[in-house]
Design an enzyme around this catalytic site. Sequence first.
Site, PDB file in Angstrom:
ATOM      1  N   ASN A  30      10.211  -9.207  -4.572  1.00 39.26           N
ATOM      2  CA  ASN A  30       8.949  -9.081  -5.315  1.00 39.26           C
ATOM      3  C   ASN A  30       8.913  -7.799  -6.134  1.00 39.26           C
ATOM      4  O   ASN A  30       8.404  -7.779  -7.255  1.00 39.26           O
ATOM      5  CB  ASN A  30       7.756  -9.149  -4.358  1.00 39.26           C
ATOM      6  CG  ASN A  30       7.411 -10.578  -3.992  1.00 39.26           C
ATOM      7  OD1 ASN A  30       6.903 -11.321  -4.822  1.00 39.26           O
ATOM      8  ND2 ASN A  30       7.716 -10.967  -2.765  1.00 39.26           N
ATOM      9  N   ASN A  65      -2.139  -6.928  -2.091  1.00 43.01           N
ATOM     10  CA  ASN A  65      -1.163  -7.430  -1.109  1.00 43.01           C
ATOM     11  C   ASN A  65      -0.707  -8.823  -1.499  1.00 43.01           C
ATOM     12  O   ASN A  65      -1.476  -9.610  -2.043  1.00 43.01           O
ATOM     13  CB  ASN A  65      -1.825  -7.469   0.284  1.00 43.01           C
ATOM     14  CG  ASN A  65      -0.855  -7.923   1.361  1.00 43.01           C
ATOM     15  OD1 ASN A  65       0.300  -7.491   1.400  1.00 43.01           O
ATOM     16  ND2 ASN A  65      -1.304  -8.808   2.231  1.00 43.01           N
ATOM     17  N   GLU A  72       5.866 -16.588  -5.592  1.00 42.38           N
ATOM     18  CA  GLU A  72       5.389 -15.205  -5.437  1.00 42.38           C
ATOM     19  C   GLU A  72       5.756 -14.378  -6.670  1.00 42.38           C
ATOM     20  O   GLU A  72       4.939 -13.592  -7.171  1.00 42.38           O
ATOM     21  CB  GLU A  72       6.005 -14.563  -4.189  1.00 42.38           C
ATOM     22  CG  GLU A  72       5.450 -15.099  -2.887  1.00 42.38           C
ATOM     23  CD  GLU A  72       5.912 -14.311  -1.663  1.00 42.38           C
ATOM     24  OE1 GLU A  72       5.186 -14.307  -0.671  1.00 42.38           O
ATOM     25  OE2 GLU A  72       7.002 -13.700  -1.712  1.00 42.38           O
ATOM     26  N   VAL A  79      -6.152  -7.396   8.418  1.00 44.37           N
ATOM     27  CA  VAL A  79      -4.834  -7.815   7.917  1.00 44.37           C
ATOM     28  C   VAL A  79      -4.946  -9.093   7.079  1.00 44.37           C
ATOM     29  O   VAL A  79      -5.614 -10.049   7.476  1.00 44.37           O
ATOM     30  CB  VAL A  79      -3.872  -8.051   9.113  1.00 44.37           C
ATOM     31  CG1 VAL A  79      -2.557  -8.654   8.636  1.00 44.37           C
ATOM     32  CG2 VAL A  79      -3.627  -6.752   9.853  1.00 44.37           C
ATOM     33  N   ASP A  80      -4.284  -9.073   5.924  1.00 46.00           N
ATOM     34  CA  ASP A  80      -4.199 -10.257   5.056  1.00 46.00           C
ATOM     35  C   ASP A  80      -5.563 -10.856   4.733  1.00 46.00           C
ATOM     36  O   ASP A  80      -5.747 -12.079   4.749  1.00 46.00           O
ATOM     37  CB  ASP A  80      -3.265 -11.322   5.673  1.00 46.00           C
ATOM     38  CG  ASP A  80      -1.842 -10.797   5.840  1.00 46.00           C
ATOM     39  OD1 ASP A  80      -1.397 -10.020   4.981  1.00 46.00           O
ATOM     40  OD2 ASP A  80      -1.194 -11.147   6.840  1.00 46.00           O
ATOM     41  N   ARG A 118      -1.129   5.755  12.592  1.00 42.03           N
ATOM     42  CA  ARG A 118      -1.141   5.014  11.326  1.00 42.03           C
ATOM     43  C   ARG A 118      -1.823   5.842  10.238  1.00 42.03           C
ATOM     44  O   ARG A 118      -1.433   5.807   9.069  1.00 42.03           O
ATOM     45  CB  ARG A 118      -1.908   3.693  11.494  1.00 42.03           C
ATOM     46  CG  ARG A 118      -1.188   2.666  12.345  1.00 42.03           C
ATOM     47  CD  ARG A 118      -1.960   1.338  12.384  1.00 42.03           C
ATOM     48  NE  ARG A 118      -1.429   0.456  13.390  1.00 42.03           N
ATOM     49  CZ  ARG A 118      -0.373  -0.334  13.233  1.00 42.03           C
ATOM     50  NH1 ARG A 118       0.261  -0.350  12.073  1.00 42.03           N
ATOM     51  NH2 ARG A 118       0.062  -1.103  14.202  1.00 42.03           N
ATOM     52  N   HIS A 150       1.108 -12.297   0.244  1.00 41.86           N
ATOM     53  CA  HIS A 150       1.333 -12.885   1.571  1.00 41.86           C
ATOM     54  C   HIS A 150       1.837 -14.320   1.402  1.00 41.86           C
ATOM     55  O   HIS A 150       1.313 -15.061   0.561  1.00 41.86           O
ATOM     56  CB  HIS A 150       0.021 -12.870   2.367  1.00 41.86           C
ATOM     57  CG  HIS A 150       0.176 -13.377   3.757  1.00 41.86           C
ATOM     58  ND1 HIS A 150       0.798 -12.647   4.753  1.00 41.86           N
ATOM     59  CD2 HIS A 150      -0.173 -14.564   4.321  1.00 41.86           C
ATOM     60  CE1 HIS A 150       0.803 -13.357   5.869  1.00 41.86           C
ATOM     61  NE2 HIS A 150       0.233 -14.519   5.637  1.00 41.86           N
TER      62      HIS A 150
HETATM   63  C1  GAR Z   1       7.264 -11.836   0.887  1.00 37.18           C
HETATM   64  O1  GAR Z   1       7.422 -13.207   1.126  1.00 37.18           O
HETATM   65  C2  GAR Z   1       5.843 -11.397   1.156  1.00 37.18           C
HETATM   66  O2  GAR Z   1       4.908 -12.382   0.859  1.00 37.18           O
HETATM   67  C3  GAR Z   1       5.898 -11.119   2.629  1.00 37.18           C
HETATM   68  O3  GAR Z   1       7.120 -10.467   2.820  1.00 37.18           O
HETATM   69  C4  GAR Z   1       8.067 -11.015   1.909  1.00 37.18           C
HETATM   70  C5  GAR Z   1       8.804  -9.866   1.234  1.00 37.18           C
HETATM   71  O4  GAR Z   1       9.844 -10.356   0.451  1.00 37.18           O
HETATM   72  N1  GAR Z   1       4.791 -10.304   3.040  1.00 37.18           N
HETATM   73  C6  GAR Z   1       4.120 -10.476   4.180  1.00 37.18           C
HETATM   74  O5  GAR Z   1       4.436 -11.299   5.006  1.00 37.18           O
HETATM   75  C7  GAR Z   1       2.934  -9.544   4.390  1.00 37.18           C
HETATM   76  N2  GAR Z   1       2.042 -10.055   5.341  1.00 37.18           N
HETATM   77  P1  GAR Z   1      10.625  -9.396  -0.558  1.00 37.18           P
HETATM   78  O6  GAR Z   1      11.014  -8.149   0.208  1.00 37.18           O
HETATM   79  O7  GAR Z   1      11.819 -10.185  -0.975  1.00 37.18           O
HETATM   80  O8  GAR Z   1       9.704  -9.088  -1.707  1.00 37.18           O
END
Ligand code: GAR
Length: 215
Positions: free
Chosen positions: A35, A128, A195, A165-166, A86, A130
Amino acid sequence: MQPTTPSIISPDIPTPQKSSSPLKLGILASGSGTNFEALVQAIADGKLRAEMPVLIYNKPGAAVAARAQRWGIPAILLDHRKYQSREAFDFDIAQTLSQYGVEWVIMAGWMRRITGVLLDRYPERVINIHPSLLPSFPGLHAVEQALKAGVKITGCTVHIACLEVDSGPILVQAAVPILPDDTPETLHARIQVQEHEILPRAIQIAAMGVGELRK
Ligand code: GAR
């Protein structure tokens, strides 16, 4: 509100003013970074009027750091395991982002919960992505959750981040059908194609007016 392709649901994309200055995006990423790279590519292709002054990653050796290096983008490692809380972790993140002049924070595969410390510094400016159609399947293993639930359609969501979260106002979603022989890997790969399409679009929409989404 008009669907712009059969599977992507978003408000109309506002046209960025040529005279407006580029958005300054700070990226938070934990893993592979596809991403992240899709965003850099969208900027390079002129699809998103933005700059990316810094990437922050939290896992030593994460592939996203090598991607940043290839594009000449500063990649700062802040390892969450070295912090007592955190909040302390987010304080350093916020400080670093500020030092680089970041205006919008993009969690592009950021596998940490965020706190009020970051949200107070960037109110309604943390975004964010997801891999599910929120509010379904928040949290970890969203793709596996969808397969296990037996739903026939899942997808991905880009939203303004809140403490929970989310959750938070949704900017753009894309739907992805689940095929009978899908595995978590094949399904996630198809979700990721979407995405990469919706993340730059959602950032543009957010920058042009989050308020519109609440009406
Ligand atoms: C993505 O699919 C994103 O939606 C997910 O992590 C992946 C990262 O992929 N995020 C979550 O699950 C957050 N809750 P990438 O490193 O190839 O961009």
